[in-house]
Design a protein around this motif. Sequence first.
Motif, PDB file in Angstrom:
ATOM      1  N   THR A   1       1.899  -9.241   5.438  1.00 26.05           N
ATOM      2  CA  THR A   1       2.719  -8.119   5.148  1.00 26.05           C
ATOM      3  C   THR A   1       2.291  -6.792   5.178  1.00 26.05           C
ATOM      4  O   THR A   1       1.266  -6.482   5.324  1.00 26.05           O
ATOM      5  N   LEU A   2       3.407  -5.913   5.764  1.00 22.33           N
ATOM      6  CA  LEU A   2       3.341  -4.543   6.238  1.00 22.33           C
ATOM      7  C   LEU A   2       3.788  -3.594   5.259  1.00 22.33           C
ATOM      8  O   LEU A   2       5.209  -4.117   4.986  1.00 22.33           O
ATOM      9  N   GLN A   3       3.390  -2.568   4.805  1.00 21.30           N
ATOM     10  CA  GLN A   3       3.853  -2.035   3.699  1.00 21.30           C
ATOM     11  C   GLN A   3       3.555  -0.265   3.889  1.00 21.30           C
ATOM     12  O   GLN A   3       2.753  -0.030   4.437  1.00 21.30           O
ATOM     13  N   TYR A   4       4.713   0.379   3.747  1.00 20.20           N
ATOM     14  CA  TYR A   4       4.565   1.687   3.831  1.00 20.20           C
ATOM     15  C   TYR A   4       5.255   2.429   2.568  1.00 20.20           C
ATOM     16  O   TYR A   4       6.454   2.128   2.470  1.00 20.20           O
ATOM     17  N   GLN A   5       4.673   3.466   2.019  1.00 20.52           N
ATOM     18  CA  GLN A   5       5.150   4.208   0.674  1.00 20.52           C
ATOM     19  C   GLN A   5       5.599   5.653   1.151  1.00 20.52           C
ATOM     20  O   GLN A   5       4.637   6.276   1.667  1.00 20.52           O
ATOM     21  N   PHE A   6       6.818   6.001   0.937  1.00 24.63           N
ATOM     22  CA  PHE A   6       7.330   7.324   1.391  1.00 24.63           C
ATOM     23  C   PHE A   6       6.739   8.329   0.146  1.00 24.63           C
ATOM     24  O   PHE A   6       6.943   8.119  -0.805  1.00 24.63           O
ATOM     25  N   GLY A   7       6.574   9.564   0.683  1.00 24.16           N
ATOM     26  CA  GLY A   7       6.129  10.717  -0.230  1.00 24.16           C
ATOM     27  C   GLY A   7       7.301  11.268  -1.066  1.00 24.16           C
ATOM     28  O   GLY A   7       7.111  12.342  -1.807  1.00 24.16           O
ATOM     29  N   ASP A   8       8.569  10.879  -0.632  1.00 24.86           N
ATOM     30  CA  ASP A   8       9.797  11.418  -1.273  1.00 24.86           C
ATOM     31  C   ASP A   8       9.696  13.043  -1.285  1.00 24.86           C
ATOM     32  O   ASP A   8       9.983  13.740  -2.299  1.00 24.86           O
TER      33      ASP A   8
ATOM     34  N   THR B   1      -2.059  -1.116  -8.184  1.00 24.65           N
ATOM     35  CA  THR B   1      -1.766  -2.286  -7.704  1.00 24.65           C
ATOM     36  C   THR B   1      -0.284  -2.450  -7.296  1.00 24.65           C
ATOM     37  O   THR B   1      -0.036  -3.711  -6.700  1.00 24.65           O
ATOM     38  N   GLY B   2       0.446  -1.604  -7.523  1.00 24.43           N
ATOM     39  CA  GLY B   2       2.013  -1.614  -7.074  1.00 24.43           C
ATOM     40  C   GLY B   2       2.234  -0.024  -6.459  1.00 24.43           C
ATOM     41  O   GLY B   2       1.765   0.893  -6.990  1.00 24.43           O
ATOM     42  N   TRP B   3       3.026  -0.245  -5.471  1.00 26.16           N
ATOM     43  CA  TRP B   3       3.319   1.052  -4.899  1.00 26.16           C
ATOM     44  C   TRP B   3       4.907   1.423  -5.107  1.00 26.16           C
ATOM     45  O   TRP B   3       5.826   0.339  -5.054  1.00 26.16           O
ATOM     46  N   SER B   4       5.386   2.499  -5.378  1.00 25.02           N
ATOM     47  CA  SER B   4       6.569   2.867  -5.612  1.00 25.02           C
ATOM     48  C   SER B   4       7.189   3.545  -4.291  1.00 25.02           C
ATOM     49  O   SER B   4       6.630   3.830  -3.250  1.00 25.02           O
ATOM     50  N   SER B   5       8.630   3.495  -4.170  1.00 21.42           N
ATOM     51  CA  SER B   5       9.358   3.942  -2.958  1.00 21.42           C
ATOM     52  C   SER B   5       8.947   3.481  -1.828  1.00 21.42           C
ATOM     53  O   SER B   5       8.757   4.121  -0.835  1.00 21.42           O
ATOM     54  N   GLN B   6       8.602   2.288  -1.577  1.00 17.77           N
ATOM     55  CA  GLN B   6       8.022   1.668  -0.619  1.00 17.77           C
ATOM     56  C   GLN B   6       9.075   0.495   0.208  1.00 17.77           C
ATOM     57  O   GLN B   6      10.014   0.170  -0.209  1.00 17.77           O
ATOM     58  N   LEU B   7       8.730   0.495   1.560  1.00 21.91           N
ATOM     59  CA  LEU B   7       9.446  -0.648   2.353  1.00 21.91           C
ATOM     60  C   LEU B   7       8.219  -1.242   2.961  1.00 21.91           C
ATOM     61  O   LEU B   7       7.185  -1.082   3.228  1.00 21.91           O
ATOM     62  N   ALA B   8       8.586  -2.656   2.542  1.00 19.46           N
ATOM     63  CA  ALA B   8       7.753  -3.713   2.810  1.00 19.46           C
ATOM     64  C   ALA B   8       8.231  -5.111   3.458  1.00 19.46           C
ATOM     65  O   ALA B   8       9.337  -5.282   2.917  1.00 19.46           O
ATOM     66  N   TYR B   9       7.576  -5.390   4.421  1.00 19.01           N
ATOM     67  CA  TYR B   9       7.945  -6.566   5.360  1.00 19.01           C
ATOM     68  C   TYR B   9       7.037  -7.631   5.047  1.00 19.01           C
ATOM     69  O   TYR B   9       5.698  -7.401   5.740  1.00 19.01           O
ATOM     70  N   THR B  10       7.525  -8.743   4.781  1.00 21.73           N
ATOM     71  CA  THR B  10       6.304  -9.902   4.916  1.00 21.73           C
ATOM     72  C   THR B  10       7.016 -11.026   5.773  1.00 21.73           C
ATOM     73  O   THR B  10       8.095 -11.389   5.964  1.00 21.73           O
ATOM     74  N   THR B  11       6.162 -11.532   6.638  1.00 20.74           N
ATOM     75  CA  THR B  11       6.516 -12.589   7.825  1.00 20.74           C
ATOM     76  C   THR B  11       6.792 -13.837   7.431  1.00 20.74           C
ATOM     77  O   THR B  11       6.418 -14.083   6.252  1.00 20.74           O
TER      78      THR B  11
END
Length: 354
Positions: free
Chosen positions: A194-201, A175-185
């Motif tokens: 809300t748009l969300q992207y989690q990096f694979g590191d 229910t939560g993502w690590s290492s992410q970039l999240a933008y909420t309008t």
Amino acid sequence: MKNLMKTSYRPRAAAPLRVALALSALACAPSWAQSSVQLSGLADAYVGSMRMAGDGARKNTLGSGGMTTSWWGLSGSEDLGGGARAIFAITSFMRLGDGSLGRFGGDTPFSRDAYVGLGGGFGTLRLGRWMAPNFLPTILFNPFGDSFAFSPLVLHANVPLFNGSGWTGTTPADTGWSSQLAYTTPDFGGLTATLQYQFGDGAIGNGKRNLGANLVYMSGPLGLTAFYERAQLTNPVAAPFADGSRRTNWMVGGFYDFAVVKLFATYGQAKNNVTDAKAKTASLGASVPLGAGKLLAAYARTRNTALDATRQTLTVGYDHSLSKRTDLYANVMHDRITGTSSGTSLGLGVRHRF
């Protein structure tokens, strides 16, 4: 009550020489904008007699998080001027039974929130660990909210049973993502996205990633939602799924508050592209004001092709408000899965926000 600590720069009255020296120093130093840091949290514990579908025996327990997972932490913001602000949150789940941090053994210490970001008229940008796209739509569109002990919708999606039933939940990546970039309008007449992207590191994720989005619309008595996730990484510690799969998960839902009763409904599907396994979930719920609280009822049904089984869970409860920050609750739940023994659970608890 939330403890609010504010810091701001304010020159003191002084002799002319002191004022001149102070002004000279300020000319060479950055200005201090008003900022705030807030300590807050929630403590929730219940006494329960629990037996889930597939359990071999009943378990009597003092559990943590009957209606909301207990947590505590710090959050804050700084006014940057022009309507912009810097924000942060560092919050941890906890288990009241023994005082452990995290939702379970091995959970990261600050798996609830660990981010910094910027907000303003442009929306809100967060960098770090934060909720996944599935979380808000799931908890806002069922009458038991974020109860990981008694909400049928939340249980089907997010709570493995660790028994002979083989149930692992339908949410692919927490229910939560690590290492992410999240933008909420910004809010557009009750609609936010809300748009969300989690990096694979790097090497850990082996070039894999998670991405998703959600929509939430609330205006008057009507609420509507939808989310979509495409996941290649586990959470809270990012790693590729053992079968190398790409997993998708989506849901649509809504509620309408008729004042005498608030009705909820959702429908969604989770799919694994390697095994082609699917899990389709439908849920219904109702919340009825009664006295100083609410009578709650919810039902969820999931058809899981990987298990060739259907799970059905029904919960009825009452949540009684003692104040704006404290409530008592009592829940009865019946749970069954095809080919396994059914189970009935009861819980009585108290929840306090601070």
